[in-house]
Every structure is written in structure tokens, then in C-alpha cells.
Scaffold this motif. Structure first.
Motif, PDB file in Angstrom:
ATOM      1  N   TYR A   1       0.848  -1.195   0.000  1.00 26.33           N
ATOM      2  CA  TYR A   1       0.000   0.000   0.000  1.00 26.33           C
ATOM      3  C   TYR A   1       0.879   1.239   0.000  1.00 26.33           C
ATOM      4  O   TYR A   1       2.018   1.216   0.471  1.00 26.33           O
ATOM      5  N   THR A   2       0.342   2.327  -0.514  1.00 28.25           N
ATOM      6  CA  THR A   2       1.035   3.604  -0.408  1.00 28.25           C
ATOM      7  C   THR A   2       0.967   4.130   1.017  1.00 28.25           C
ATOM      8  O   THR A   2       1.910   4.731   1.525  1.00 28.25           O
ATOM      9  N   LYS A   3      -0.180   3.861   1.667  1.00 29.91           N
ATOM     10  CA  LYS A   3      -0.361   4.316   3.034  1.00 29.91           C
ATOM     11  C   LYS A   3      -1.409   3.462   3.722  1.00 29.91           C
ATOM     12  O   LYS A   3      -2.372   3.021   3.102  1.00 29.91           O
TER      13      LYS A   3
ATOM     14  N   ASP B   1      -1.849   3.620  -5.242  1.00 26.74           N
ATOM     15  CA  ASP B   1      -1.952   4.203  -6.581  1.00 26.74           C
ATOM     16  C   ASP B   1      -2.984   5.330  -6.650  1.00 26.74           C
ATOM     17  O   ASP B   1      -3.714   5.475  -7.629  1.00 26.74           O
ATOM     18  N   GLY B   2      -3.065   6.110  -5.567  1.00 28.37           N
ATOM     19  CA  GLY B   2      -3.969   7.249  -5.551  1.00 28.37           C
ATOM     20  C   GLY B   2      -5.397   6.922  -5.188  1.00 28.37           C
ATOM     21  O   GLY B   2      -6.225   7.829  -5.043  1.00 28.37           O
TER      22      GLY B   2
ATOM     23  N   LEU C   1     -10.193  -0.823  -3.544  1.00 29.21           N
ATOM     24  CA  LEU C   1      -9.406   0.389  -3.773  1.00 29.21           C
ATOM     25  C   LEU C   1      -9.918   1.097  -5.026  1.00 29.21           C
ATOM     26  O   LEU C   1      -9.284   1.086  -6.092  1.00 29.21           O
ATOM     27  N   GLU C   2     -11.069   1.739  -4.878  1.00 26.68           N
ATOM     28  CA  GLU C   2     -11.695   2.367  -6.045  1.00 26.68           C
ATOM     29  C   GLU C   2     -12.198   3.774  -5.759  1.00 26.68           C
ATOM     30  O   GLU C   2     -12.862   4.369  -6.596  1.00 26.68           O
ATOM     31  N   TYR C   3     -11.845   4.321  -4.599  1.00 26.38           N
ATOM     32  CA  TYR C   3     -12.319   5.650  -4.235  1.00 26.38           C
ATOM     33  C   TYR C   3     -11.183   6.657  -4.338  1.00 26.38           C
ATOM     34  O   TYR C   3     -10.063   6.399  -3.891  1.00 26.38           O
ATOM     35  N   GLN C   4     -11.476   7.811  -4.919  1.00 27.70           N
ATOM     36  CA  GLN C   4     -10.448   8.830  -5.137  1.00 27.70           C
ATOM     37  C   GLN C   4     -10.075   9.588  -3.862  1.00 27.70           C
ATOM     38  O   GLN C   4      -8.996  10.158  -3.761  1.00 27.70           O
ATOM     39  N   ASN C   5     -10.978   9.577  -2.885  1.00 23.79           N
ATOM     40  CA  ASN C   5     -10.704  10.259  -1.627  1.00 23.79           C
ATOM     41  C   ASN C   5     -11.602   9.670  -0.550  1.00 23.79           C
ATOM     42  O   ASN C   5     -12.605   9.020  -0.849  1.00 23.79           O
ATOM     43  N   SER C   6     -11.228   9.909   0.699  1.00 19.65           N
ATOM     44  CA  SER C   6     -12.038   9.420   1.817  1.00 19.65           C
ATOM     45  C   SER C   6     -11.557  10.078   3.092  1.00 19.65           C
ATOM     46  O   SER C   6     -10.523  10.770   3.107  1.00 19.65           O
TER      47      SER C   6
END
Length: 228
Positions: free
Chosen positions: A14-16, A30-31, A46-51
Motif C-alpha cells: 500500500y502507499t499508506k 496508486d492514488g 481500492l476504487e475511491y479517489q478520496n475518503s
């Protein structure tokens, strides 16, 4: 990534990874963001651009295709992804927003997605009772704060305030055009807006409580300015 007790890698990279909250981790790669549970099983792809960075009151605010909504800890969308903005729940309520002509305006919803304060305000201050029900709401479109009547869905009382702070007893310390003062929840004057700063108002309110005094005159307020 995570490792098991033997030191072996047991998840993807994971990135984070955000802290565990209410049995869930928000993860990023991957963002995109998603969510896994404490056993490292995927709850939310992993399909949400923000949360948000953590679950709050069983719900996580998520953004997809430019809109926000909420999912529960099982990954179900319980509040439609339809808001321009949505913030985490706190004491049964969450701020949601709309962007209009470059300006952001806010309202409030509950867990059932019922709009308790319409999305039309620049800023909202609120408190809740012991049952997590809204007990007091003040709203503004600019610098004019007004008490919002939850029953009649209307503004009932207004002052021109530059700053506004709720006290535990429901009163409000505020900065008016001529100085700092205090009103009760219903807008009745407790301390005239004549004092130099917020700290002075707090000290004066403590003295008034000790002496059993309910409110001050303008003259008394000026005298406290001299004392402090």
C-alpha cells in the motif's frame, strides 16, 4: 504492508495505511483508497479517489467520481454518493456541502441521511443533547450569525458576530462590532458586547456565576474592562 507473527508478508503493498479505528483500516494505493478489517480482509475495494482517514460512528466518508457519500464497516453504501463534500460523523451528525459558483455552503445530516440543517450556510456551530440530538444550531451566510430553529426550519434570532464560541452551559461568547460579550442560547444578553477580549468575558462569567448574577449592564461591563 502487513506481516504475520512469523514475519511473513501477508498483504499487498500500500502507499499508506491509516490507524485502526472501529475495527477497520483505511488504505491507499496508486492514488485510490479502500478499507480492510482487522483480519486484513478487504471490506472496500481500492476504487475511491478520496475518503476520510478513519471510520467514525460506523461510517466512512468516501468520494468517487467527484461526489461524496458514506459506507459502513461492511462496505455497503448507506448514504448515497451524491454530495460535493461530506465530513465524518460526530455525535450522530455530519457536515455535508455543496460548491456553488466557487463558494462552499454547508448543511447537516444524520445517520439516516435526513437533512436536519439545509445546505445553504457558510458556517455552522452546533451542540447536541445527551441523546445525540441537535439541541442548538447557529448558522451564518457571511458574518451574520443567527440561531436556527430546528422545528420551524427558520432563523429566529441574529447578531452580527465576527467570532462565535459555545460554552458547555449553552451560552455563546461572541465578538461583536464594539467588543466581546455573551448571550444565552436564545439570544438573551448576558454580558454586553463591550469587553476587550474573549478571556475577559470568560473571567467575568465565572465571577457572575459565583455571585449568582444573571446579566450585566453596560456600565458594569465597562468597569470590568478597567479591572482587567
Amino acid at each position: 504492508f502487513f506481516i504475520n507473527k512469523k514475519g511473513q508478508k501477508c498483504t499487498e503493498d500500500y502507499t499508506k495505511v491509516f490507524a485502526l479505528k472501529e475495527g477497520c483500516h483505511v488504505v491507499k494505493k496508486d492514488g485510490n483508497l479502500g478499507m480492510i478489517d482487522s483480519t486484513l480482509q478487504t471490506i472496500l475495494p481500492l476504487e475511491y479517489q478520496n475518503s476520510g482517514v478513519e471510520v467514525s460512528e460506523g461510517l466512512l466518508n468516501v468520494m468517487k467520481d467527484g461526489k461524496w457519500g458514506f459506507v459502513d464497516t461492511k462496505g455497503h453504501r448507506v448514504i448515497p454518493i451524491s454530495y460535493d463534500l461530506a465530513f465524518g460523523f460526530n455525535k450522530g451528525h455530519a457536515f455535508v456541502g455543496s460548491i456553488e459558483k466557487g463558494d462552499t455552503i454547508y448543511g447537516m445530516i444524520n445517520h439516516s441521511n435526513s437533512v436536519e440543517v439545509p445546505i445553504k450556510w457558510k458556517n455552522i456551530q452546533y451542540k447536541v443533547n445527551e441523546n445525540k440530538q441537535l439541541d442548538g444550531v447557529w448558522v451564518t451566510k457571511d458574518s451574520l450569525y443567527a440561531r436556527y430553529d430546528l422545528k420551524n426550519k427558520d432563523i429566529k434570532y441574529a447578531f452580527t458576530f465576527k467570532n462565535l464560541f459555545f460554552r458547555e452551559d449553552g451560552s455563546l461568547i461572541a465578538q461583536g462590532n464594539d467588543g466581546w460579550g455573551c448571550v444565552d442560547f436564545y439570544g438573551n444578553m448576558i454580558v454586553p458586547f463591550k469587553l476587550y477580549n474573549r478571556d475577559t468575558v470568560s473571567r467575568v462569567l465565572d465571577i457572575m456565576k459565583t455571585n449568582g448574577k444573571k446579566n450585566l449592564t453596560d456600565g458594569e461591563a465597562y468597569r470590568y474592562n478597567l479591572i482587567y
